[in-house]
Motif scaffolding. Structure first.
Motif, mmCIF file in Angstrom:
data_model
loop_
_atom_site.group_PDB
_atom_site.id
_atom_site.type_symbol
_atom_site.label_atom_id
_atom_site.label_comp_id
_atom_site.label_asym_id
_atom_site.label_seq_id
_atom_site.Cartn_x
_atom_site.Cartn_y
_atom_site.Cartn_z
ATOM 1 N N GLU A 116 50.874 38.871 34.539
ATOM 2 C CA GLU A 116 50.079 39.468 35.614
ATOM 3 C C GLU A 116 50.471 40.918 35.877
ATOM 4 N N ILE A 117 51.744 41.207 35.913
ATOM 5 C CA ILE A 117 52.190 42.561 36.251
ATOM 6 C C ILE A 117 51.884 43.540 35.130
ATOM 7 N N VAL A 118 52.039 43.125 33.871
ATOM 8 C CA VAL A 118 51.723 44.048 32.786
ATOM 9 C C VAL A 118 50.215 44.322 32.757
ATOM 10 N N ARG A 119 49.403 43.332 33.066
ATOM 11 C CA ARG A 119 47.947 43.535 33.105
ATOM 12 C C ARG A 119 47.569 44.452 34.267
ATOM 13 N N ARG A 120 48.130 44.203 35.431
ATOM 14 C CA ARG A 120 47.817 45.053 36.599
ATOM 15 C C ARG A 120 48.294 46.481 36.398
ATOM 16 N N THR A 121 49.429 46.653 35.729
ATOM 17 C CA THR A 121 49.919 48.006 35.452
ATOM 18 C C THR A 121 48.975 48.722 34.498
ATOM 19 N N ALA A 122 48.522 48.023 33.473
ATOM 20 C CA ALA A 122 47.572 48.635 32.531
ATOM 21 C C ALA A 122 46.262 48.981 33.236
ATOM 22 N N LEU A 123 45.807 48.128 34.142
ATOM 23 C CA LEU A 123 44.573 48.411 34.878
ATOM 24 C C LEU A 123 44.744 49.588 35.841
ATOM 25 N N ALA A 124 45.965 49.832 36.276
ATOM 26 C CA ALA A 124 46.211 50.973 37.168
ATOM 27 C C ALA A 124 46.150 52.294 36.420
ATOM 28 N N VAL A 125 46.409 52.266 35.116
ATOM 29 C CA VAL A 125 46.482 53.497 34.335
ATOM 30 C C VAL A 125 45.208 53.757 33.547
ATOM 31 N N TYR A 126 44.710 52.743 32.888
ATOM 32 C CA TYR A 126 43.575 52.894 31.995
ATOM 33 C C TYR A 126 42.301 52.408 32.689
ATOM 34 N N PRO A 127 41.148 52.906 32.280
ATOM 35 C CA PRO A 127 39.892 52.432 32.884
ATOM 36 C C PRO A 127 39.685 50.941 32.656
#
Length: 163
Positions: free
Chosen positions: A77-88
């Motif tokens: 969950e955290i790696v996905r949310r971090t990626a969503l915070a950076v990339y579109p």
């Protein structure tokens, strides 16, 4: 008689204070340029610190959730949310399985393919496994890999989406 004559002498003049300000315009110009450079460098460091706030927040939440025993679910969950915070969202939200692990590998600065093996599979399937069925050594290795991804991933989207 000599002591009286010495007392009649006037004290020697005190020299004028020496100014610490530069005497020529060249030194003032160099000082101004150095001041501008220092201010520019401090501003860039402050912007970089602000831009990486999501990384610090993700790492803090990761530590908190791993300490509470959430394991692979928290990592995924955290790696996905971090990626969503950076990339579109359109580039990240629909990635699953090998596409997701390939994306994570591409965004790491190293040329290694750390997510392509069993750790990437654990990241994808771990949240759906029963609690306690994940090997603790694999979970520890995956958590180290996720921490390094959060700290070190590149945010240059043009390179990542063009592949």
């Amino acid at each position: 008689m000599l002591p009286e004559m010495i007392e009649q002498l006037s004290p020697p003049p005190v020299p004028a204070q020496i100014s610490w300000l530069p005497q020529t315009w060249g030194w003032a110009l160099i000082g101004g340029i150095l001041l501008v450079l220092v201010v520019w460098w401090a501003w860039r460091q402050w912007r970089r610190w602000q831009a990486n706030a999501y990384r610090r927040q993700a790492l803090a939440e990761l530590e908190h959730r791993l300490a509470s025993g959430e394991g692979a679910t928290a990592l995924a969950e955290i790696v996905r949310r971090t990626a969503l915070a950076v990339y579109p969202r359109q580039h990240v939200a629909n990635l699953r399985g090998t596409e997701w692990t390939d994306f994570l590998d591409r965004t790491l600065p190293s040329k290694r393919r750390d997510f392509a093996g069993p750790l990437g599979e654990l990241l994808s399937t771990g949240p759906y496994r029963p609690v306690g069925s994940v090997d603790q050594s694999d979970l520890k290795a995956l958590s180290q890999l996720v921490r390094s991804w959060i700290r070190d991933h590149r945010t240059n989207l043009q390179q990542e989406t063009s592949r």
